[in-house]
Design a protein around this motif. Structure first.
Motif, mmCIF file in Angstrom:
data_model
loop_
_atom_site.group_PDB
_atom_site.id
_atom_site.type_symbol
_atom_site.label_atom_id
_atom_site.label_comp_id
_atom_site.label_asym_id
_atom_site.label_seq_id
_atom_site.Cartn_x
_atom_site.Cartn_y
_atom_site.Cartn_z
ATOM 1 N N HIS A 162 0.847 -1.197 0.000
ATOM 2 C CA HIS A 162 0.000 0.000 0.000
ATOM 3 C C HIS A 162 0.882 1.245 0.000
ATOM 4 O O HIS A 162 2.064 1.185 0.364
ATOM 5 C CB HIS A 162 -0.927 0.028 1.215
ATOM 6 C CG HIS A 162 -0.226 0.375 2.498
ATOM 7 N ND1 HIS A 162 0.433 -0.578 3.269
ATOM 8 C CD2 HIS A 162 -0.056 1.566 3.139
ATOM 9 C CE1 HIS A 162 0.949 0.007 4.332
ATOM 10 N NE2 HIS A 162 0.678 1.305 4.274
ATOM 11 N N VAL A 163 0.310 2.367 -0.423
ATOM 12 C CA VAL A 163 0.962 3.664 -0.279
ATOM 13 C C VAL A 163 0.140 4.485 0.704
ATOM 14 O O VAL A 163 -1.071 4.302 0.840
ATOM 15 C CB VAL A 163 1.111 4.405 -1.621
ATOM 16 C CG1 VAL A 163 2.055 3.663 -2.542
ATOM 17 C CG2 VAL A 163 -0.239 4.644 -2.284
ATOM 18 N N ASP A 164 0.809 5.391 1.390
ATOM 19 C CA ASP A 164 0.134 6.172 2.417
ATOM 20 C C ASP A 164 -0.667 7.333 1.843
ATOM 21 O O ASP A 164 -1.732 7.669 2.349
ATOM 22 C CB ASP A 164 1.169 6.694 3.417
ATOM 23 C CG ASP A 164 1.943 5.561 4.057
ATOM 24 O OD1 ASP A 164 1.300 4.695 4.688
ATOM 25 O OD2 ASP A 164 3.177 5.504 3.899
ATOM 26 N N LEU A 165 -0.139 7.948 0.783
ATOM 27 C CA LEU A 165 -0.824 9.072 0.146
ATOM 28 C C LEU A 165 -0.742 8.891 -1.361
ATOM 29 O O LEU A 165 0.346 8.868 -1.932
ATOM 30 C CB LEU A 165 -0.181 10.401 0.560
ATOM 31 C CG LEU A 165 -0.770 11.665 -0.088
ATOM 32 C CD1 LEU A 165 -2.222 11.883 0.335
ATOM 33 C CD2 LEU A 165 0.083 12.896 0.269
ATOM 34 N N GLY A 210 -7.558 -1.449 0.402
ATOM 35 C CA GLY A 210 -6.403 -1.427 1.296
ATOM 36 C C GLY A 210 -5.090 -1.063 0.641
ATOM 37 O O GLY A 210 -4.033 -1.188 1.262
ATOM 38 N N LYS A 211 -5.134 -0.600 -0.614
ATOM 39 C CA LYS A 211 -3.891 -0.290 -1.317
ATOM 40 C C LYS A 211 -3.498 1.180 -1.188
ATOM 41 O O LYS A 211 -2.375 1.559 -1.546
ATOM 42 C CB LYS A 211 -4.022 -0.671 -2.792
ATOM 43 C CG LYS A 211 -4.215 -2.182 -2.975
ATOM 44 C CD LYS A 211 -4.337 -2.580 -4.425
ATOM 45 C CE LYS A 211 -4.498 -4.099 -4.543
ATOM 46 N NZ LYS A 211 -4.613 -4.532 -5.955
ATOM 47 N N VAL A 212 -4.401 1.988 -0.670
ATOM 48 C CA VAL A 212 -4.162 3.414 -0.457
ATOM 49 C C VAL A 212 -4.765 3.798 0.883
ATOM 50 O O VAL A 212 -5.876 3.364 1.218
ATOM 51 C CB VAL A 212 -4.802 4.259 -1.587
ATOM 52 C CG1 VAL A 212 -4.864 5.734 -1.219
ATOM 53 C CG2 VAL A 212 -4.043 4.068 -2.893
ATOM 54 N N ARG A 213 -4.042 4.599 1.655
ATOM 55 C CA ARG A 213 -4.550 5.045 2.952
ATOM 56 C C ARG A 213 -5.244 6.407 2.876
ATOM 57 O O ARG A 213 -6.287 6.620 3.470
ATOM 58 C CB ARG A 213 -3.409 5.115 3.970
ATOM 59 C CG ARG A 213 -2.733 3.764 4.253
ATOM 60 C CD ARG A 213 -3.679 2.818 4.983
ATOM 61 N NE ARG A 213 -2.975 1.622 5.451
ATOM 62 C CZ ARG A 213 -3.023 0.430 4.880
ATOM 63 N NH1 ARG A 213 -3.747 0.269 3.770
ATOM 64 N NH2 ARG A 213 -2.363 -0.599 5.375
#
Length: 321
Positions: free
Chosen positions: A114-117, A143-146
């Motif tokens: 995942h990436v956070d932003l 769930g791949k991006v926060r």
């Protein structure tokens, strides 16, 4: 390093971000490693890249460093999609298919789950905004991006995306902002403030011009002398810029610091700014940016810099009286 909330979200990031636009080309893997270590040891957390930086090599370099050099949980990883990567049907743009394909490619190159932003790199007028944001929703739900952000959006575009109901909130907008480029103050910054969106300035040093390095020519080892970035720098080598650079240099002399620190402190502490994104070619350049962490500009100097770099406002930014 001070930590700030990104917009109205719960995500906290360092008030300085590390940009990686040159990683994999002008900045080799060994230098990138030294930069990332120095940045995180100073308390920096936000590292920004994009799927198109150096044809994806920037993400690959960052991914390798997160796999073996700097712990993943110490870094807020931000990347982008939308820009054209190839000529295929999913090689760019803000369609649902293109965005989700871009995200899969970014995760593969970063070697992350995942990436956070995740940031929309540009507005795409050919795709309905609802479709674009549905891809963001799918990435977050999967769930791949926060968190989601945008980049280079005009004020009306930012406001439209932020106000569209039923979608993942936009928590940040990454835009060019410096003493040399204050155009976002007309509409983008007010829109961001209204919607609780944090500003992430790119090119906070005026593409390097505010450091003063170009006052007497073009250094051979500078971006201005680079085949890839000469035009990028040239846009800010104007008579107006020269006056602003002189004011920054005068302020730096009076404060006993560098023009770089003065320019960076100015934009870092502007209303709505969360974290300027700085690029550094080597450890010396990064050390200069990190040195600004201890600098707060006196009100009189800030006012003088505001004045010399002021931009024109008129209707409708300022209502008729």
């Amino acid at each position: 390093m001070e930590q700030r909330h990104l917009g109205r979200s719960g995500l906290r990031v360092s008030r300085l971000g590390l940009g990686t636009m040159t990683w994999g080309r002008d900045t080799d893997a060994e230098t990138a490693e030294a930069l990332l270590i120095a940045f995180t040891e100073a308390g920096g957390t936000l590292v920004d890249t994009a799927d198109v930086y150096v044809e994806g090599e920037s993400e690959r370099v960052l991914g390798r460093l997160l796999a073996g050099i700097v712990p993943r949980d110490q870094v807020v990883v931000a990347t982008k999609a939308v820009a054209r990567r190839d000529d295929g049907p999913f090689g760019g743009g803000a369609s649902r298919g293109a965005l989700l394909a871009a995200l899969e490619g970014s995760l593969r190159r970063l070697d992350l789950d995942h990436v956070d932003l995740w940031q929309l790199h540009a507005w795409d007028a050919t795709v309905p905004l609802e479709e674009t944001l549905s891809a963001v929703d799918a990435a977050v739900t999967g769930g791949k991006v926060r968190y989601a952000g945008v980049s280079n959006y005009a004020g009306w575009q930012l406001g439209t995306a932020a106000a569209l109901p039923g979608h993942t909130p936009i928590v940040s907008t990454q835009v060019e902002y410096s003493l040399l480029e204050r155009g976002i103050e007309r509409e983008v910054a007010p829109a961001a403030e209204h919607h609780g969106i944090g500003l992430l300035p790119w090119a906070p040093l005026g593409r390097g011009v505010l450091t003063g390095k170009y006052r007497n020519g073009t250094p051979a080892d500078s971006r201005g002398a680079s085949t890839h970035y000469a035009g990028y720098v040239e846009q800010h080598r104007t008579d107006r810029a020269a006056r602003i650079v002189q004011a920054v240099a005068t302020a730096a002399d009076g404060l006993g610091t560098s023009p770089l620190s003065v320019a960076l402190a100015w934009v870092r502490d502007r209303p709505g700014v969360v974290a300027p994104i700085v690029g550094a070619r080597d450890a010396t350049q990064l050390a200069g940016s990190l040195a600004a962490e201890t600098l707060t500009l006196p009100p009189a100097i800030r006012a003088a810099l505001d004045d010399v770099s002021a931009i024109d406002f008129g209707y409708p930014e300022r209502p008729l009286v």
